[in-house]
Motif scaffolding. Structure first.
Motif, PDB file in Angstrom:
ATOM      1  N   TRP A  18       0.829  -1.206   0.000  1.00 21.84           N
ATOM      2  CA  TRP A  18       0.000   0.000   0.000  1.00 21.84           C
ATOM      3  C   TRP A  18       0.866   1.261   0.000  1.00 21.84           C
ATOM      4  CZ3 TRP A  18      -0.830   3.563   4.139  1.00 21.84           C
ATOM      5  CH2 TRP A  18      -1.812   4.525   3.886  1.00 21.84           C
ATOM      6  N   LEU A  19       1.936   1.279   0.803  1.00 22.01           N
ATOM      7  CA  LEU A  19       2.827   2.444   0.824  1.00 22.01           C
ATOM      8  C   LEU A  19       3.444   2.688  -0.555  1.00 22.01           C
ATOM      9  CD1 LEU A  19       4.651   1.960   4.243  1.00 22.01           C
ATOM     10  CD2 LEU A  19       2.952   3.712   3.655  1.00 22.01           C
ATOM     11  N   ASN A  20       3.813   1.617  -1.239  1.00 24.66           N
ATOM     12  CA  ASN A  20       4.368   1.768  -2.578  1.00 24.66           C
ATOM     13  C   ASN A  20       3.315   2.204  -3.589  1.00 24.66           C
ATOM     14  OD1 ASN A  20       7.268   1.200  -2.328  1.00 24.66           O
ATOM     15  ND2 ASN A  20       6.542  -0.749  -1.513  1.00 24.66           N
ATOM     16  N   TYR A  49       9.339   1.747  -0.731  1.00 18.26           N
ATOM     17  CA  TYR A  49       9.272   1.588   0.723  1.00 18.26           C
ATOM     18  C   TYR A  49       9.460   0.140   1.139  1.00 18.26           C
ATOM     19  CZ  TYR A  49       7.679   6.341   1.004  1.00 18.26           C
ATOM     20  OH  TYR A  49       7.626   7.708   0.912  1.00 18.26           O
ATOM     21  N   ARG A  50      10.091  -0.028   2.268  1.00 22.69           N
ATOM     22  CA  ARG A  50      10.232  -1.335   2.905  1.00 22.69           C
ATOM     23  C   ARG A  50       9.990  -1.152   4.400  1.00 22.69           C
ATOM     24  NH1 ARG A  50       9.225  -3.026  -1.287  1.00 22.69           N
ATOM     25  NH2 ARG A  50      10.696  -3.667  -2.870  1.00 22.69           N
ATOM     26  N   ILE A  51       9.405  -2.193   4.997  1.00 22.60           N
ATOM     27  CA  ILE A  51       9.133  -2.197   6.433  1.00 22.60           C
ATOM     28  C   ILE A  51       9.888  -3.368   7.035  1.00 22.60           C
ATOM     29  CG2 ILE A  51       7.360  -2.348   8.224  1.00 22.60           C
ATOM     30  CD1 ILE A  51       5.339  -1.417   6.071  1.00 22.60           C
ATOM     31  N   GLU A  52      10.460  -3.136   8.194  1.00 22.92           N
ATOM     32  CA  GLU A  52      11.210  -4.203   8.855  1.00 22.92           C
ATOM     33  C   GLU A  52      10.868  -4.228  10.342  1.00 22.92           C
ATOM     34  OE1 GLU A  52      15.724  -5.942   9.341  1.00 22.92           O
ATOM     35  OE2 GLU A  52      15.431  -4.052   8.308  1.00 22.92           O
ATOM     36  N   PHE A  53      10.866  -5.433  10.889  1.00 23.73           N
ATOM     37  CA  PHE A  53      10.674  -5.621  12.326  1.00 23.73           C
ATOM     38  C   PHE A  53      12.038  -5.951  12.911  1.00 23.73           C
ATOM     39  CE2 PHE A  53       9.371  -8.099  16.090  1.00 23.73           C
ATOM     40  CZ  PHE A  53       8.553  -7.163  16.680  1.00 23.73           C
ATOM     41  N   VAL A  85      10.124  -0.528  11.683  1.00 26.68           N
ATOM     42  CA  VAL A  85      10.777   0.639  11.088  1.00 26.68           C
ATOM     43  C   VAL A  85      10.390   0.733   9.618  1.00 26.68           C
ATOM     44  CG1 VAL A  85      12.705   0.867  12.681  1.00 26.68           C
ATOM     45  CG2 VAL A  85      12.901  -0.673  10.755  1.00 26.68           C
ATOM     46  N   TYR A  86      10.276   1.965   9.166  1.00 29.37           N
ATOM     47  CA  TYR A  86       9.875   2.270   7.798  1.00 29.37           C
ATOM     48  C   TYR A  86      11.055   2.904   7.084  1.00 29.37           C
ATOM     49  CZ  TYR A  86       5.209   1.420   9.586  1.00 29.37           C
ATOM     50  OH  TYR A  86       4.110   0.836  10.142  1.00 29.37           O
ATOM     51  N   PHE A  87      11.452   2.288   5.974  1.00 30.59           N
ATOM     52  CA  PHE A  87      12.577   2.768   5.183  1.00 30.59           C
ATOM     53  C   PHE A  87      12.091   3.107   3.782  1.00 30.59           C
ATOM     54  CE2 PHE A  87      14.709  -0.322   8.098  1.00 30.59           C
ATOM     55  CZ  PHE A  87      15.584   0.553   8.717  1.00 30.59           C
ATOM     56  N   ARG A  88      12.862   3.974   3.121  1.00 30.54           N
ATOM     57  CA  ARG A  88      12.586   4.251   1.725  1.00 30.54           C
ATOM     58  C   ARG A  88      13.896   4.527   0.990  1.00 30.54           C
ATOM     59  NH1 ARG A  88       9.593  10.129   2.153  1.00 30.54           N
ATOM     60  NH2 ARG A  88      11.439  11.371   2.615  1.00 30.54           N
ATOM     61  N   LYS A  89      13.801   4.346  -0.315  1.00 34.10           N
ATOM     62  CA  LYS A  89      14.951   4.598  -1.165  1.00 34.10           C
ATOM     63  C   LYS A  89      14.428   5.199  -2.459  1.00 34.10           C
ATOM     64  CE  LYS A  89      19.124   2.330  -2.839  1.00 34.10           C
ATOM     65  NZ  LYS A  89      19.878   1.090  -2.895  1.00 34.10           N
ATOM     66  N   LYS A  90      15.188   6.075  -3.046  1.00 35.83           N
ATOM     67  CA  LYS A  90      14.792   6.696  -4.310  1.00 35.83           C
ATOM     68  C   LYS A  90      14.637   5.610  -5.377  1.00 35.83           C
ATOM     69  CE  LYS A  90      15.351  11.280  -3.538  1.00 35.83           C
ATOM     70  NZ  LYS A  90      14.433  12.328  -3.870  1.00 35.83           N
ATOM     71  N   SER A  91      13.551   5.659  -6.101  1.00 33.68           N
ATOM     72  CA  SER A  91      13.269   4.664  -7.145  1.00 33.68           C
ATOM     73  C   SER A  91      14.318   4.676  -8.243  1.00 33.68           C
ATOM     74  CB  SER A  91      11.901   4.929  -7.774  1.00 33.68           C
ATOM     75  OG  SER A  91      10.891   4.831  -6.811  1.00 33.68           O
TER      76      SER A  91
END
Length: 183
Positions: A18-20, A49-53, A85-91
Motif C-alpha cells: 500500500w505504501l508503494n 518503501y520497505r518495512i522491517e521488524f 521501522v519504515y525505510f525508503r529509497k529513491k526509485s
C-alpha cells in the motif's frame, strides 16, 4: 501539502504494498504513529518503501548501527513504531530489498511470529480467566456479565493473533523448503 491517512494493517507486506501504491500516486510517507500515516506530495514513484521488524527497539545500539549502515547505503529511515521501522529509497537508484537471502527472510519472519505469539498467549490467558470469572459469578448469582463479555472479546483477539502466527509459520515453512531445495 500534508496528507493524513488513518488505516490499520495486520500484515506488514500488505502495508508495504500500500505504501508503494501511495508513492505511485505521488504521496511520500514522512511519518507514522499507530494507524496514522503522514504523507507529503512528491513526484509519482519517487520512493520505494520497505518495512522491517527489528530485533531490538530502534534506539538500541545494535539497531542504531544497523539503521546507520542502511543510511550509508542510500536508504532513508522514515519512521518507527515500537520495533517496526519504515525505510525508503529513491526509485531511480534501482531495486530496494532489505533481505537478499532466504535465511535473513526466515529470521525476520520468526521475529514477527514471536511478536504475535506474545500477544496471542496474553490475550488467550486473560480472556479465558475472564470467562471463568464470568461463568463462576453467574453460578453464584452475582452475574458479572462484563467479565464474560470482555473474556469472549479478548479470546477472539487472541485467535486473531493466532491466525497471524499461523500465517507467519506457513511463510517460514515455505522459505525453509525453498532453502532446502537450493542447498
Amino acid at each position: 501539502m500534508k496528507h493524513i491517512v488513518r488505516k490499520a494493517y495486520w500484515d506488514y507486506e500488505k502495508e508495504e504494498k500500500w505504501l508503494n501504491e501511495m508513492s505511485a500516486k505521488g504521496l511520500a510517507l514522512t511519518d507514522y504513529a499507530w494507524c496514522r500515516y503522514t504523507f507529503t506530495d512528491t513526484p509519482n514513484n519517487e520512493y520505494i518503501y520497505r518495512i522491517e521488524f527489528l530485533e531490538n527497539l530502534p534506539t538500541h545500539p545494535e539497531s542504531m548501527a544497523y539503521i546507520k549502515f542502511l543510511e550509508e547505503n542510500g536508504v532513508e529511515f522514515v519512521a518507527s513504531y515500537l520495533r517496526w521501522v519504515y525505510f525508503r529509497k529513491k526509485s531511480v537508484e534501482g531495486a530496494f530489498d532489505i533481505y537478499s537471502d532466504l535465511e535473513s527472510k526466515i529470521r525476520h519472519f520468526k521475529r514477527i511470529g514471536a511478536f504475535w505469539k506474545v500477544f496471542m498467549y496474553f490475550e488467550l490467558i486473560v480472556g479465558l480467566i475472564n470467562i471463568v470469572i464470568g461463568l463462576a459469578s453467574i453460578s453464584t448469582g452475582e452475574a458479572h456479565i462484563m467479565n464474560l463479555v470482555a473474556g469472549i472479546i479478548t479470546v477472539i483477539l487472541g485467535l486473531v493473533f493466532l491466525k497471524l502466527d499461523v500465517q507467519m509459520s506457513k511463510k517460514i515453512k515455505k522459505l525453509q523448503q525453498e532453502k532446502a531445495i537450493r542447498e
